[in-house]
Design an enzyme around this catalytic site. Structure first.
Site, short mmCIF file in Angstrom:
data_model
loop_
_atom_site.label_atom_id
_atom_site.label_comp_id
_atom_site.label_asym_id
_atom_site.label_seq_id
_atom_site.Cartn_x
_atom_site.Cartn_y
_atom_site.Cartn_z
CD GLU A 208 -4.43 -5.28 -74.68
OE1 GLU A 208 -3.25 -5.66 -74.63
OE2 GLU A 208 -5.37 -6.00 -75.08
CE LYS B 76 -16.14 7.44 -87.03
NZ LYS B 76 -17.49 7.16 -87.47
CG ASP C 127 -17.86 7.01 -83.69
OD1 ASP C 127 -17.42 5.85 -83.65
OD2 ASP C 127 -18.33 7.53 -84.71
CG HIS D 106 23.20 -1.31 -63.20
ND1 HIS D 106 23.11 -2.30 -62.26
CD2 HIS D 106 24.07 -0.39 -62.69
CE1 HIS D 106 23.86 -1.97 -61.21
NE2 HIS D 106 24.45 -0.81 -61.45
#
Lengths: 388, 388, 388, 388
Positions: free
Chosen positions: A86, A216, A290, A381
């Site tokens: 990313e 999980k 993990d 602005h």
């Protein structure tokens, strides 16, 4: 053309077998796995980490830092390897690290540590379940002995109890040394449960998981009682520094939090921060954690205060950070290098790693929070300017 | 020795710079990054994916399958590349895939699709905020036009409204084609907000995020209103097959669910399934998804039924699966190969990928659920046997 | 001695039958129900409100006020009848009302209004459920007509859809005039569902409630989408007034909120305020509301801000306030008097009542919040003083 | 005309003053409070229960029963006084009581008991907060002594700890005899906190409530760790009885639960049952409980099972039932009569009352659940019939 993935029952972790599986995949899909084939370790090294090994995902790593960590275990400057695809993630964390560096670093503390397995015992009625609970308390030492006989590093800390209907849900809390410990505590708990079943009359049935370990997956019980390490990262940013470096007055940062917390609450969000998942995931991938534990580890509780001198105190509490410096994927080729880069490979380093992750996450929160507001500031602005 | 990570402002995505950063890291840590250095693509290819690139994490990939998917977009047999370092994960999913294969495959449907940005508008009082809400409804077409002018593939579907105090929280829902779309909708929403601010008098201030988009974190609003794709995977397993292949009567599987759902509820778990995070994370890594989205994508809702003939119907609903087949990390070397292996690279494939992931997750749920119970079954058997 | 509670199938709402039941109770328990027997209305008046009527609970009412309400429907000074047996409750609300009076009153707005019944439709698979959802959208007008044919005041506003497994959960939103409307919408929804079932092929089964109306219980969906009236009460308290009258600096009130919000979040509390349940319950009892709706009505979202002049803005959002000024218990003897005391009895007054309740709740929040902190302030002072 | 509610500082609990306030209310509203004036006790008796007393709300009471309770404290048949204005409520509970009577009654157990006050201590950083936590554990005996010195019946059971940022949130758990105990534990906790502050160096500040006691509001921590009594009510209904008496096959009741649990989960409902609030509220009003505690007490966890012989096991767990048989409103005129009717007035009876409430709630769940389904059944029948 067989549909069965090639497998060698005797010796499956070889380049030969990896190649045969890649060829098999190519046959079925028409896709050449050239890049997947490009790994720099012997397949035998990933026995215990993967089945049907056929190659690797190459996930880009960017360096961020130096991050100044004032931990009890991690102290000084660290360069953090972030594995992600990313764009801007590394840049954003880097920017946050620069800010906290100027402010003297991030103080990080591990305040709790526990890994769970949570069986449920089923009885004929609620009273039997309640009485069983008393017996569990009275026999804790014996249960602890049985559980710990199955592991070198796991220690049974305590057993929580939750009653509903004719069931008693137990939540075994272990410390697990430098391993994440899910398997270790699973086995220890299984032996403990078998011992319990054989020594307590009247158990109708038990299940090794009654749904309260929430492995999980995020849960409120993790936020309350921790899973893995409970890590708190704190920093104090002088108001002037915030303004100069991030372009946002600390007071604006402080006050808009109240607005977004209302949004968080209505949304039922499990995290009052912004994006701890980003930093945690990137370090998890690079260091062989993990990664599926991001489900739990990414929850967070944030708190900010503004003192009379305009200093901005910010803290992020990560209640269920599941990390290891030993076992699992930590010994794989690139993963080990990244842990070593942080001085965290192997035994005795798990708190150090937890602290570095906590500090990284805090840097990322500061960076994104101020970016959002500065953007808003700028846009306002622009807009006002346009009206002139 | 400088503490500043080397960076070339002109041309940073080169092997030269990557190497300089590795050397820099080595200088500071004493760690050689030999394996990290082993990548098979030109660093220029990861511009836009990473900053301060220095190498890669090599994450092992195992093949599972064939998985039979009866989707509307994915149809037939698939071999699924799972990137993980957790032993037994691939084996477990593979086992589940075998079961559903024998049962005729997994039916998967994408039932909803939306990516959000959720700004908040602040007014002088609640009534102004409420009136603003009416204006937003009346001006939806104009807002849609402004928002969509910023993107080729993003379409503004609807705007949800949530009122609290003097704020009105909006939640913009976009479809985003084959991209995950977070950036796309961020930009579109920003332009829409600026337009709104310039056209509606009385906005005191707005923030581009009011906390209700819950990016990179789970929330109840995601479970209700979806984020990314809402995917439902279903299978019907004949009772006899369940018993033969998994060693567990379907009725036991069905009835113990009620026990673990109580545990789930008391724990405040966000997922009534077992471990969707495992399969999702492994595919996210292999196929170049934004892995931090596991935070949202791993939540799930399960449902099971047992019909009069003993067939076990099981469904898992993934309300916020964030996936892409275009953009982000999908074009990276190994990631693209893995997408191609699934026939999912590039435009027009995002629903297909979502379906394959849904089917994979369901296979994994069946595998783990029956393993836990079969273990229990065995242990019970052992225990009772021992008493004889 | 019969164990069957006396009942007259022809005419059960008489003093004779009430007395027979009291005598029956006395026979079985040895307890004389003298006070319970003291009611001032004809039992025939509570037909439709109670079965097996035997007398009344006398719940003390205290007056609080005047409360200045700046609503859109309630305007001016109100004296609020609070029915409770908890000492200090009336005094505390009264104190809060004095504060907001000095500050100019409470601005209150009803920003949303909806009562639900939420059936679930079950299909063979998820796709059928999804397609059914499209049909529902397309046939909304016809469904609306059928639903509204069963009621004079109920109007079907919209139908939400939530998909999971092979089910589609619908949530019908009605406006219900001055009645709370649960029964009205139940009937309207039933007729709508029957019409749907007869007109849409392929419905396997439907349930009139699929669990998403969450009647008599709090849910996140109520916080998001309202149930009953969504009421927002706001006040601005000058800093000096807060200090003088409540003994707490506004800034302390403002800043400690951040601390308690963290506690709230970790606890998984459904209400970010302090005790809205107190005021709501007391008015519900006095004015003949369905008091069990406190379960839903007591959830709240609070927000505070401090402006540059030290004024404290505080708002409480009650997302699911279920109230009526017509029907149910509103016509009972004392209940009607209390509604009349507020100028709220009968048709056309439900928003007015909602506004008065909202204003009352806000007054109570301010009172308790400052009391807790002033106590803390005092205690700190004592403690520090003691050290001298 | 004065706007100030009349009040006599010397002797306010008199008929004279009550009348003056009624007249004052009449002057301001034009409403005569004739019925409100109709109470059968001396106003002096409600000192400590109300301020500005002006009369009573007369809430109709209906009798339901006999309810067979197989508790550890409540045993045998009970006639339950339900105060409500909602038609069918008494009839519905009565119907459920008939069913469980035929099935042999409701087994009820109180499995936990605790009332909380939850202060927060604030430090300079997280480590200080953590160390403070250790000190709290080590000094528990001393803290207990201080806390218990302020009360005759309150006993400090344990102190939970929750860490976030630089705060340590404590949750003091007391048993409180037959009182609900909120005030008792507030005072005891205040003294304990003052002692702690004076004996532990480094406390920057503490607040008597850090938001984790969640008084008058539901929270997940209540579901987990109980507030008031944790009550579990269980019954086993033979399949044939269910069919004959309620018109619903037990299997239908059992299987549709799975559907509504999915709805519950998606909605984020805090109660997996149907309407415990109804029964609890009606008994709370009749017996002088703090009715605002319905906010907490109405949450519930349900569980059902079907055995091989078709018997339906159903349990409801009420994790935070806040009740008293002594103090508060329990001594008021009608309230005391109702408690006596249940054999529950005064000391030593609080568990008995808790059990009766638990049994009542279970009866109500069975009644409504089967009514909903039988209605569905019938309607389906109608519909199908119509097609013929």
């Amino acid at each position: 053309m067989s549909t069965r993935i090639p497998r060698d029952k005797q010796n499956d972790y070889t380049e030969t077998m990896a190649k045969r599986r890649r060829e098999f995949a190519t046959q079925h899909s028409g896709t050449e796995l050239d890049h997947v084939a490009n790994y720099s370790f012997n397949p035998s090294q990933c026995a215990g980490n993967i089945e049907n090994f056929c190659g690797v995902a190459q996930v880009p790593i960017g360096l961020a830092g130096p991050l100044i960590v004032n931990g009890e275990h991690a102290q000084g400057e660290f360069y953090v390897p972030l594995a992600t695809s990313e764009g801007t993630l590394v840049a954003s964390y880097n920017r946050g690290m620069r800010l906290v560096r100027e402010a003297g670093g991030v103080k990080v503390s591990v305040v709790d540590d526990a890994m769970q397995r949570a069986p449920v015992f089923i009885f004929d009625d609620a009273r039997q379940a309640r009485d069983f609970g008393h017996w569990i308390e009275e026999n804790f030492s014996a249960i602890k002995e049985v559980a710990e006989s199955t592991t070198n590093s796991g220690k049974l800390r305590n057993i929580e109890q939750y009653a509903a209907a004719r069931m008693l849900y137990l939540r075994f809390n272990f410390t697990t040394g430098d391993a994440a410990g899910q398997n270790m505590v699973g086995k220890a708990c299984f032996f403990a449960c078998e011992w319990i079943k054989n020594n307590y009359p009247g158990v109708r049935k038990y299940l090794l998981s009654g749904g309260m370990d929430t492995d999980k997956k995020h849960s409120q019980i993790n936020t309350l009682h921790s899973r893995g390490k409970r890590v708190i990262a704190e920093a104090v940013i002088p108001g002037e520094l915030m303004q100069t470096m991030m372009g946002v007055p600390a007071e604006v940062l402080y006050k808009t939090r109240a607005v977004s917390q209302v949004g968080n609450f209505m949304a039922g969000s499990i995290n009052t921060g912004l994006h701890s998942a980003n930093g945690i995931t990137a370090i998890f991938i690079s260091t062989g954690q993990d990664v599926a534990n991001v489900a739990e580890s990414s929850s967070a509780v944030t708190f900010a205060d503004l003192d009379d001198d305009g200093n901005y105190y910010i803290a992020i509490t990560i209640p269920s950070l599941i990390v290891a410096t030993y076992g699992g994927g930590t010994g794989l080729a690139t993963q080990r290098e990244c842990l070593e880069l942080l001085g965290c490979y192997g035994k005795g380093n798990v708190y150090k790693l937890a602290e570095i992750i906590g500090a990284t996450v805090l840097a990322g929160e500061l960076s994104l929070a101020s970016a959002v507001l500065a953007g808003d500031w700028v846009s306002s602005h622009d807009a006002y300017g346009r009206n002139r």
